[in-house]
Design an enzyme around this catalytic site. Structure first.
Site, PDB file in Angstrom:
ATOM      1  N   ASP A   1      -6.623  -2.536  -5.908  1.00  0.00           N
ATOM      2  CA  ASP A   1      -7.510  -1.618  -5.177  1.00  0.00           C
ATOM      3  C   ASP A   1      -7.063  -0.168  -5.376  1.00  0.00           C
ATOM      4  O   ASP A   1      -7.042   0.616  -4.414  1.00  0.00           O
ATOM      5  CB  ASP A   1      -7.523  -1.952  -3.682  1.00  0.00           C
ATOM      6  CG  ASP A   1      -7.894  -3.398  -3.406  1.00  0.00           C
ATOM      7  OD1 ASP A   1      -8.593  -4.013  -4.223  1.00  0.00           O
ATOM      8  OD2 ASP A   1      -7.470  -3.928  -2.356  1.00  0.00           O
TER       9      ASP A   1
ATOM     10  N   ASP B   1      -3.289   0.908  -4.037  1.00  0.00           N
ATOM     11  CA  ASP B   1      -3.947   1.954  -3.240  1.00  0.00           C
ATOM     12  C   ASP B   1      -3.548   3.368  -3.665  1.00  0.00           C
ATOM     13  O   ASP B   1      -3.267   4.227  -2.831  1.00  0.00           O
ATOM     14  CB  ASP B   1      -3.648   1.765  -1.746  1.00  0.00           C
ATOM     15  CG  ASP B   1      -4.294   0.518  -1.166  1.00  0.00           C
ATOM     16  OD1 ASP B   1      -4.980  -0.190  -1.921  1.00  0.00           O
ATOM     17  OD2 ASP B   1      -4.120   0.260   0.025  1.00  0.00           O
TER      18      ASP B   1
ATOM     19  N   ARG C   1     -14.055  -5.027  -5.829  1.00  0.00           N
ATOM     20  CA  ARG C   1     -14.354  -5.953  -4.735  1.00  0.00           C
ATOM     21  C   ARG C   1     -14.728  -5.116  -3.508  1.00  0.00           C
ATOM     22  O   ARG C   1     -14.291  -3.962  -3.368  1.00  0.00           O
ATOM     23  CB  ARG C   1     -13.175  -6.871  -4.431  1.00  0.00           C
ATOM     24  CG  ARG C   1     -11.892  -6.184  -3.993  1.00  0.00           C
ATOM     25  CD  ARG C   1     -10.841  -7.221  -3.626  1.00  0.00           C
ATOM     26  NE  ARG C   1      -9.558  -6.618  -3.245  1.00  0.00           N
ATOM     27  CZ  ARG C   1      -8.543  -7.319  -2.750  1.00  0.00           C
ATOM     28  NH1 ARG C   1      -8.643  -8.636  -2.566  1.00  0.00           N
ATOM     29  NH2 ARG C   1      -7.408  -6.712  -2.438  1.00  0.00           N
TER      30      ARG C   1
ATOM     31  N   TRP D   1     -14.521  -3.728  -0.026  1.00  0.00           N
ATOM     32  CA  TRP D   1     -13.701  -3.595   1.176  1.00  0.00           C
ATOM     33  C   TRP D   1     -14.589  -3.656   2.425  1.00  0.00           C
ATOM     34  O   TRP D   1     -14.212  -4.195   3.455  1.00  0.00           O
ATOM     35  CB  TRP D   1     -12.916  -2.278   1.114  1.00  0.00           C
ATOM     36  CG  TRP D   1     -11.954  -2.077   2.242  1.00  0.00           C
ATOM     37  CD1 TRP D   1     -11.483  -3.026   3.108  1.00  0.00           C
ATOM     38  CD2 TRP D   1     -11.325  -0.852   2.622  1.00  0.00           C
ATOM     39  NE1 TRP D   1     -10.604  -2.469   4.001  1.00  0.00           N
ATOM     40  CE2 TRP D   1     -10.484  -1.133   3.725  1.00  0.00           C
ATOM     41  CE3 TRP D   1     -11.380   0.444   2.131  1.00  0.00           C
ATOM     42  CZ2 TRP D   1      -9.716  -0.155   4.358  1.00  0.00           C
ATOM     43  CZ3 TRP D   1     -10.616   1.412   2.747  1.00  0.00           C
ATOM     44  CH2 TRP D   1      -9.789   1.114   3.847  1.00  0.00           C
TER      45      TRP D   1
ATOM     46  N   GLN E   1       0.823  -1.208   0.000  1.00  0.00           N
ATOM     47  CA  GLN E   1       0.000   0.000   0.000  1.00  0.00           C
ATOM     48  C   GLN E   1       0.861   1.263   0.000  1.00  0.00           C
ATOM     49  O   GLN E   1       1.728   1.427   0.850  1.00  0.00           O
ATOM     50  CB  GLN E   1      -0.920   0.013   1.219  1.00  0.00           C
ATOM     51  CG  GLN E   1      -1.886  -1.166   1.285  1.00  0.00           C
ATOM     52  CD  GLN E   1      -1.356  -2.314   2.111  1.00  0.00           C
ATOM     53  OE1 GLN E   1      -0.132  -2.538   2.178  1.00  0.00           O
ATOM     54  NE2 GLN E   1      -2.244  -3.076   2.732  1.00  0.00           N
TER      55      GLN E   1
END
Length: 341
Positions: free
Chosen positions: A197, A166, A254, A256, A143
């Protein structure tokens, strides 16, 4: 009678001119422009210095002109600094970059975490930016956030968001005690890239005419954590969902958190996107509470017949509510287009 009428006209024009001059003088007096230039020819040499110089508790917007250059700094826009518009020349030559990542340790020897990794923190309301690249260049190390937003009425135009995992964190009320806190974000003609993500968080965000780019080894475009009860999470309108990831390797999203909402409207979706489109993050119960949908997707990755059974295909009538104005205006009638002028 003619002379009297002429005098009246002259008097009216004189008063009108005086009022206009007065208003312009007032505007000029109250407007504030700050110039940031690395060569020392502006008011400041760093963006953070310019933001720190913005007054607090004012309704007058501060325009911060960022001259071309690469500015390596970790920047915080506190919740007392608003309104601000940050303007660069173009995103190719005006770059704000830093390289923190979640597993980096702070002075106490603890990991700074995903939130702490951000290159730019926007906690204020009424923040806008144009023609700038925002980057986290830590690389594929987990991340590493480029931009984090928690404020309301945030807008970007012709900006780039560069990173890996991220990249863009529209955090909103993710960890706030008050879950009713509103956080609206608008992205127009922007480029956002990443791997995992790379667009995530609880804030409401509209992406209009943007390029959403899944880099090599990408896996998930979005990971929404929409607050329960919020009507909108992420909405992509007329976007180009593309990249150089392997064909059939990336999910559109997806969840979280359980009530995640993500919708793609009139988007071009290429072959990088998996046929099933959506993943439940190994949380079958999330399939009952999330809302994932598409309308009029086109392209090699838009074969809706193979989509996850728990996702949705909107009707034309249903798609009408997914307009930027309907999603973002709110009770205060926010003019998100004006925010970028």
């Amino acid at each position: 009678m003619q002379i009297s009428g002429l005098k009246n006209k002259i008097t009216f024009l004189s008063i009108f001119s005086a009022v206009i001059i007065s208003l312009l003088s007032f505007k000029m007096k109250d407007e504030k422009t700050i110039i940031v230039s690395k060569d020392g020819k502006g008011n400041f040499t760093t963006v953070q210095q310019a933001i720190d110089a913005v007054g607090e508790g004012t309704s007058v917007r501060t325009k911060i002109i960022v001259k071309p250059g690469t500015y390596r700094e970790k920047i915080t826009v506190s919740d007392t600094k608003n309104p601000i518009i940050l303007i660069g020349e173009n995103p190719e030559n005006t770059i704000l970059v830093y390289g923190d990542h979640a597993s980096k340790q702070n002075a106490e020897g603890k990991n700074i975490g995903t939130t702490g990794s951000s290159s730019l923190f926007i906690f204020s309301n009424d923040f806008s930016a144009k023609n700038i690249t925002f980057q986290n260049d830590a690389g594929p190390v987990g991340q590493a956030v480029a931009v984090l937003t928690t404020g309301d009425r945030i807008a970007f135009e012709n900006c780039k968001f560069l990173g890996f995992q991220d990249t863009l964190y529209t955090k909103g009320a993710q960890d706030a005690l008050d879950k009713t806190k509103i956080s609206r974000n608008y992205f127009k003609d922007c480029y956002i890239e990443g791997t995992t993500d790379y667009i995530f968080g609880a804030g409401t965000a509209v992406f209009e005419n943007c390029i959403i780019y899944s880099k090599k080894n990408a896996s998930y475009v979005t990971a929404a954590s929409t607050i329960e009860g919020n009507e909108f999470g992420y909405v992509f309108i007329n976007c180009n969902v593309t990249g150089d990831a392997e064909p059939n390797s990336v999910y559109l999203g997806r969840p979280w958190r359980p009530f995640a909402k993500t919708v793609y409207v009139n988007c071009a979706i290429d072959s990088t996107i998996k046929k099933e489109g959506w993943h439940n993050w190994a949380k079958p119960d999330a399939e009952k509470t999330t809302f994932y949908a598409e309308y009029s997707s086109k392209g090699a990755g838009a074969n809706v017949s193979k989509r996850a059974s728990w996702s949705n295909q909107l009707t034309k009538e249903q798609s009408k509510k997914y307009s930027s104005k309907n999603i973002l205006s709110g009770k205060d009638n926010w003019n998100f287009k004006k925010a970028l002028k």
